[in-house]
Design a protein around this motif. Structure first.
Motif, PDB file in Angstrom:
ATOM      1  N   THR A   1      -6.013   8.019   4.555  1.00 11.53           N
ATOM      2  CA  THR A   1      -5.400   6.699   4.506  1.00 11.53           C
ATOM      3  C   THR A   1      -6.507   5.663   4.623  1.00 11.53           C
ATOM      4  O   THR A   1      -7.552   5.916   5.229  1.00 11.53           O
ATOM      5  CB  THR A   1      -4.379   6.505   5.646  1.00 11.53           C
ATOM      6  OG1 THR A   1      -5.048   6.673   6.898  1.00 11.53           O
ATOM      7  CG2 THR A   1      -3.250   7.511   5.538  1.00 11.53           C
ATOM      8  N   GLY A   2      -6.287   4.473   4.010  1.00 15.53           N
ATOM      9  CA  GLY A   2      -7.312   3.440   4.033  1.00 15.53           C
ATOM     10  C   GLY A   2      -6.705   2.069   4.069  1.00 15.53           C
ATOM     11  O   GLY A   2      -5.485   1.906   4.178  1.00 15.53           O
TER      12      GLY A   2
ATOM     13  N   CYS B   1     -10.005  -5.174  -0.976  1.00 12.15           N
ATOM     14  CA  CYS B   1      -8.550  -5.250  -0.961  1.00 12.15           C
ATOM     15  C   CYS B   1      -8.076  -6.521  -1.674  1.00 12.15           C
ATOM     16  O   CYS B   1      -8.642  -7.612  -1.474  1.00 12.15           O
ATOM     17  CB  CYS B   1      -8.020  -5.261   0.472  1.00 12.15           C
ATOM     18  SG  CYS B   1      -8.322  -3.717   1.361  1.00 12.15           S
TER      19      CYS B   1
ATOM     20  N   SER C   1      -3.389   2.035   1.516  1.00 13.44           N
ATOM     21  CA  SER C   1      -3.713   3.052   0.526  1.00 13.44           C
ATOM     22  C   SER C   1      -3.718   4.430   1.168  1.00 13.44           C
ATOM     23  O   SER C   1      -3.921   4.577   2.375  1.00 13.44           O
ATOM     24  CB  SER C   1      -5.086   2.778  -0.088  1.00 13.44           C
ATOM     25  OG  SER C   1      -6.068   2.709   0.939  1.00 13.44           O
ATOM     26  N   SER C   2      -3.452   5.477   0.341  1.00 15.88           N
ATOM     27  CA  SER C   2      -3.447   6.850   0.845  1.00 15.88           C
ATOM     28  C   SER C   2      -3.643   7.798  -0.326  1.00 15.88           C
ATOM     29  O   SER C   2      -3.521   7.429  -1.500  1.00 15.88           O
ATOM     30  CB  SER C   2      -2.134   7.164   1.570  1.00 15.88           C
ATOM     31  OG  SER C   2      -1.048   7.087   0.645  1.00 15.88           O
TER      32      SER C   2
ATOM     33  N   ILE D   1      -5.564   6.633  -3.312  1.00 11.44           N
ATOM     34  CA  ILE D   1      -6.937   7.061  -3.041  1.00 11.44           C
ATOM     35  C   ILE D   1      -7.164   8.405  -3.706  1.00 11.44           C
ATOM     36  O   ILE D   1      -6.387   9.359  -3.492  1.00 11.44           O
ATOM     37  CB  ILE D   1      -7.202   7.157  -1.534  1.00 11.44           C
ATOM     38  CG1 ILE D   1      -6.938   5.810  -0.846  1.00 11.44           C
ATOM     39  CG2 ILE D   1      -8.636   7.618  -1.268  1.00 11.44           C
ATOM     40  CD1 ILE D   1      -7.064   5.856   0.656  1.00 11.44           C
TER      41      ILE D   1
ATOM     42  N   ASN E   1     -14.282  -1.624  -3.918  1.00  8.28           N
ATOM     43  CA  ASN E   1     -13.007  -1.298  -3.277  1.00  8.28           C
ATOM     44  C   ASN E   1     -12.547  -2.390  -2.317  1.00  8.28           C
ATOM     45  O   ASN E   1     -12.121  -2.134  -1.193  1.00  8.28           O
ATOM     46  CB  ASN E   1     -13.104   0.049  -2.530  1.00  8.28           C
ATOM     47  CG  ASN E   1     -13.389   1.194  -3.471  1.00  8.28           C
ATOM     48  OD1 ASN E   1     -12.833   1.267  -4.567  1.00  8.28           O
ATOM     49  ND2 ASN E   1     -14.252   2.110  -3.052  1.00  8.28           N
TER      50      ASN E   1
ATOM     51  N   GLN F   1      -4.169   1.393  -4.405  1.00  7.05           N
ATOM     52  CA  GLN F   1      -3.457   1.921  -3.250  1.00  7.05           C
ATOM     53  C   GLN F   1      -3.400   3.438  -3.278  1.00  7.05           C
ATOM     54  O   GLN F   1      -3.078   4.064  -2.278  1.00  7.05           O
ATOM     55  CB  GLN F   1      -2.037   1.335  -3.197  1.00  7.05           C
ATOM     56  CG  GLN F   1      -2.040  -0.145  -2.809  1.00  7.05           C
ATOM     57  CD  GLN F   1      -0.632  -0.681  -2.631  1.00  7.05           C
ATOM     58  OE1 GLN F   1       0.204  -0.536  -3.510  1.00  7.05           O
ATOM     59  NE2 GLN F   1      -0.393  -1.305  -1.482  1.00  7.05           N
TER      60      GLN F   1
ATOM     61  N   PHE G   1     -11.547   4.417   6.201  1.00  7.04           N
ATOM     62  CA  PHE G   1     -10.692   5.530   5.809  1.00  7.04           C
ATOM     63  C   PHE G   1     -10.521   6.467   6.999  1.00  7.04           C
ATOM     64  O   PHE G   1     -11.438   6.656   7.801  1.00  7.04           O
ATOM     65  CB  PHE G   1     -11.319   6.303   4.649  1.00  7.04           C
ATOM     66  CG  PHE G   1     -11.460   5.489   3.383  1.00  7.04           C
ATOM     67  CD1 PHE G   1     -10.355   5.274   2.562  1.00  7.04           C
ATOM     68  CD2 PHE G   1     -12.682   4.943   3.023  1.00  7.04           C
ATOM     69  CE1 PHE G   1     -10.485   4.527   1.399  1.00  7.04           C
ATOM     70  CE2 PHE G   1     -12.815   4.203   1.871  1.00  7.04           C
ATOM     71  CZ  PHE G   1     -11.712   3.980   1.048  1.00  7.04           C
TER      72      PHE G   1
ATOM     73  N   SER H   1      -9.743  -2.219  -4.796  1.00 14.08           N
ATOM     74  CA  SER H   1      -9.259  -0.872  -4.490  1.00 14.08           C
ATOM     75  C   SER H   1      -7.841  -0.683  -5.015  1.00 14.08           C
ATOM     76  O   SER H   1      -7.054  -1.617  -5.108  1.00 14.08           O
ATOM     77  CB  SER H   1      -9.295  -0.635  -2.985  1.00 14.08           C
ATOM     78  OG  SER H   1      -8.357  -1.492  -2.353  1.00 14.08           O
TER      79      SER H   1
ATOM     80  N   GLY I   1      -8.233   2.655  -2.623  1.00  9.75           N
ATOM     81  CA  GLY I   1      -8.278   2.386  -1.204  1.00  9.75           C
ATOM     82  C   GLY I   1      -9.375   1.439  -0.811  1.00  9.75           C
ATOM     83  O   GLY I   1     -10.055   0.825  -1.623  1.00  9.75           O
TER      84      GLY I   1
END
Length: 756
Positions: free
Chosen positions: A452-453, A300, A457-458, A384, A298, A382, A413, A380, A409
């Motif tokens: 959320t991360g 980014c 991401s969410s 999650i 995961n 976006q 988190f 990851s 994500g």
């Protein structure tokens, strides 16, 4: 003069070669370096001709090498100019090259004929690679074509040295060095403190500084001649075979072992070792990993990351990449994305486009190359996705369960509870996504969690969390009962409390309706079924009852045997009592069950003599199909008994006779008496009266009567006479009258005379 000029020209040419550094490089997975080769033996005693025994030495590979690898050996000395001697300063020295003909693993030992024959063999005496002369000794260059050309002519009395190297003669990469049978004057070392390039000496050498550590640098000195303690006698030496025949360890360990003089043997008597190699087995540990690379999940997009692994016993590292899930790997080279591809840490500057790639580190060591585990790189999303399942909780039992990311994500988190939505009472959701606490109510609860991360991401997920009743353990015990033919069990139980699982201040109790054994038969640890189990009390709905396991014991019922009535017999000289089933009875049987006594057919009187005697019966047992459910109160019983006397029947034998004597008296002896009824040889007899009575005194047939009969003897008390008087026929005969003449009766005799 012409020959001298030719030799001078050849010497100048050779000096040019040595100084200009013509490259004799060998290719390998790892470049051979110092410590990768060690000399394991030498023999300075050649036969003096090309056909005789050649000078020889052996070497050990501490690293795997591929086919086509070149290793050079020379007996030129090392000078203070940090280079080998020129050939004109050591006219009996030279250079040879050994070339591998195949892959040779670390631990391979090879011996080489180095003076005339230029051959190499393994420890099984099979050819091993090829040996090529590179620099011939100055002493034989002018010889005509033929075998009489020397390369490394190892000095026997003055000693010599051998160096192994790669690269070029002018710019060598030194691998190993050994000084043999040469004493620099100290008595402890053969390496000279100084050797100028212009010194003429084939037996001298300095120890190159590069070999002072991490490589073979030993010297072998021996003075075994008692007549001349200064004379060098170590003509032949080799690494000594160990007791187990195996030298094992990392390459550095084996190097240090072989490089230790105490581990060598030297022959001071001018003998050759045969076989030259000891047959020692060398096991060189290869590269391995102490730390494996970890997955990087995961990540980014646009960010960077690193993979790290720790290898040991290696000489080269190379990171590799797989784009097909680990099916195949290719080497990575440093570029704009990757750096450190030949180090322990691979740095990736930008992971974009590298999703699902796998990475591993390849380490090359003494035994070849090994690879680490492969590590996965994922990017990851976006979006999650959370794992939709939570483990169920239990009433008033501590609960802790993380909400986990299934995909997408990137860390960190952050989690929040969506309203409306209800967590079970007593539980809460932390920002790191852990639902924890102690639930105070049972039931099914529905709620949603937002997350959320990183990487913008969410996501969210609906959850159902069940809080189950808390299980209680009730302790039941069975009261042991005696067999009575039914399965009814009597059980007792302890009140439910904290030990049972009840949490204060809750109040819970347990009830049941009946309990029964699995069978009515006698036994221990018999399963008992409890029916109608239920929990009661204000908090009973929040609890459940664990399965109750109860066992109990049904013991045997008791049978009490007896002997009925008085047991009687006529005296027979022993204590045996004859019995029948009618003599026995018992109590304790349940209903009409099939159980009975074995009714022994005999017992024992307390004494054999007549009188009231106790009769004892032993060996009582139970019989019948239901006997296993019973136990006898005793295996022996007693009863009153009586032994009555036996009857003796006397008789008078024959006819009793006498001559008339004017009275009725009859004279008798023991022979006139007999009797029956005596047991065996017991001591009992009649008193045998000596007189009886005729019924008349007169002559004729009469009856004789005897009275007063009694029994005598120590056993007489056990008998009774059938009668105390006897009769028998008798006879009185007449008396004979004998007449006689009384006095003297006389008469006269007449005498007649006859004439003459």
């Amino acid at each position: 003069m012409e020959i001298f000029i030719q030799r001078l020209i050849k010497g100048i040419i050779l000096s040019f070669i040595l100084l200009t550094g013509i490259n004799f490089n060998a290719s390998a997975q790892c470049t051979l370096g110092k410590g990768d080769v060690v000399i394991t033996g030498y023999d300075l005693q050649d036969g003096g001709t090309p056909a005789g025994l050649d000078d020889q030495f052996s070497f050990l590979l501490l690293r795997e090498i591929p086919a086509g690898t070149d290793i050079y050996f020379t007996d030129f000395g090392w000078t203070s100019a940090n280079a080998f001697q020129a050939d004109i300063q050591a006219t009996t020295d030279g250079v040879i090259k050994w070339t591998s003909d195949k892959i040779y693993p670390a631990g391979t030992e090879i011996y080489v004929f180095c003076k005339y024959q230029l051959k190499a063999f393994d420890k099984l005496n099979a050819p091993a690679g090829t040996v090529t002369g590179v620099v011939e000794t100055v002493a034989t260059r002018a010889n005509p074509p033929g075998p009489d050309h020397q390369y490394m002519s190892l000095g026997i009395f003055s000693g010599d040295q051998i160096f192994a190297f790669t690269g070029s003669v002018g710019v060598p990469t030194l691998l190993a060095g050994i000084s043999m049978n040469h004493d620099n004057g100290s008595g402890t070392s053969g390496w000279d403190a100084a050797l100028t390039p212009l010194t003429f000496a084939a037996d001298r050498s300095m120890l190159p500084a590069v070999l002072s550590a991490g490589a073979q640098n030993m010297s072998v000195i021996s003075h075994g001649d008692p007549g001349d303690p200064a004379f060098n006698t170590g003509y032949t030496g080799r690494y000594k075979k160990t007791a187990g025949g195996v030298t094992a360890g990392a390459a550095s360990t084996i190097l240090n072992t072989v490089n230790t003089r105490l581990n060598w043997e030297v022959d001071d008597n001018g003998n050759h070792y045969s076989p030259f190699l000891t047959g020692e087995t060398f096991i060189v540990l290869g590269a391995s990993f102490s730390v494996q690379p970890a997955d990087k999940l995961n990540q980014c997009a646009g960010s960077g990351t690193t993979f790290t692994a720790t290898a040991i016993n290696f000489c080269a590292l190379k990171w590799q990449l797989s784009t097909d899930g680990g099916g195949s790997f290719a080497d990575i080279t440093d570029n704009a994305v990757y750096s450190g591809s030949t180090s322990a840490t691979l740095t990736i500057s930008n992971v974009t486009g590298l999703n699902n790639n796998r990475y591993r580190l390849n380490a090359t060591g003494a035994a070849g190359s090994v690879s680490s585990n492969n590590a996965l790189l994922t990017l990851s999303s976006q979006v999650i996705n959370l794992s939709p399942t939570l483990a169920a909780g239990t009433y008033k039992t501590a609960y802790s369960q993380p909400v986990t990311v299934a995909s997408g994500g990137g860390a960190p988190f952050v989690y929040t509870l969506v309203t409306p939505g209800t967590l079970p009472p007593g539980l809460s959701l932390s920002g790191s996504g852990v639902i924890s606490g102690t639930p105070t109510a049972t039931g099914t609860y529905n709620f949603s969690v937002n997350v959320t991360g990183a990487c913008v991401s969410s996501g969210s997920q609906n959850f159902t969390l069940i809080i189950a009743p808390k299980a209680l353990t009730a302790t039941f015990a069975a009261v042991t009962k005696a067999y009575n033919g039914d399965v009814v069990a009597n059980v007792v139980f302890d009140p439910l409390n904290a030990a049972s699982g009840v949490v204060a201040p809750d109040v819970v109790s347990v009830t049941y309706t009946s309990a029964a054994y699995n069978t009515a038969a006698v036994g221990s640890a018999k399963p008992i079924t409890i029916t109608g189990l239920a929990l009661t009390g204000a908090s009973s709905a929040s609890y459940t009852l664990n399965p109750v396991v109860v066992t109990g014991t049904i013991t045997t019922a008791t049978i009490v045997p007896t002997l009925a009535g008085t047991i009687t017999k006529v005296y027979d000289g022993n204590t045996t009592a004859a019995l029948t089933g009618a003599n026995y009875s018992f109590t304790g049987k349940v209903g009409t069950e099939n159980v009975a006594l074995n009714n022994p057919a005999s017992g024992t009187y307390a004494l054999k003599d007549i009188g009231n005697r106790t009769v004892t019966v032993t060996g009582l047992t139970l019989t019948g199909t239901d006997a296993g459910n019973y136990t006898l109160s005793t295996t022996s019983v007693t009863a009153p008994g009586t032994i009555t006397s036996a009857t003796i029947v006397p008789t008078l034998a024959g006819t009793i006779t006498k001559v008339y004597d004017g009275n009725t008296a009859a004279a008798l002896t023991g022979a006139n008496y007999s009797f029956t009824g005596k047991i065996g040889t017991e001591n009992v007899a009649l008193n045998n009266p000596a007189a009886g009575s005729y019924n008349l005194k007169d002559v004729g047939g009469r009856t004789v009567t005897v009275t007063g009969l009694t029994l005598t003897g120590t056993d007489a008390a056990n008998y009774t006479l059938s009668t105390t008087s006897l009769t028998a026929p008798g006879t009185i005969t007449s008396v004979i009258i004998v007449p006689t003449l009384a006095g003297t009766i006389t008469k006269s005799m007449m005498v007649i005379r006859l004439p003459h």
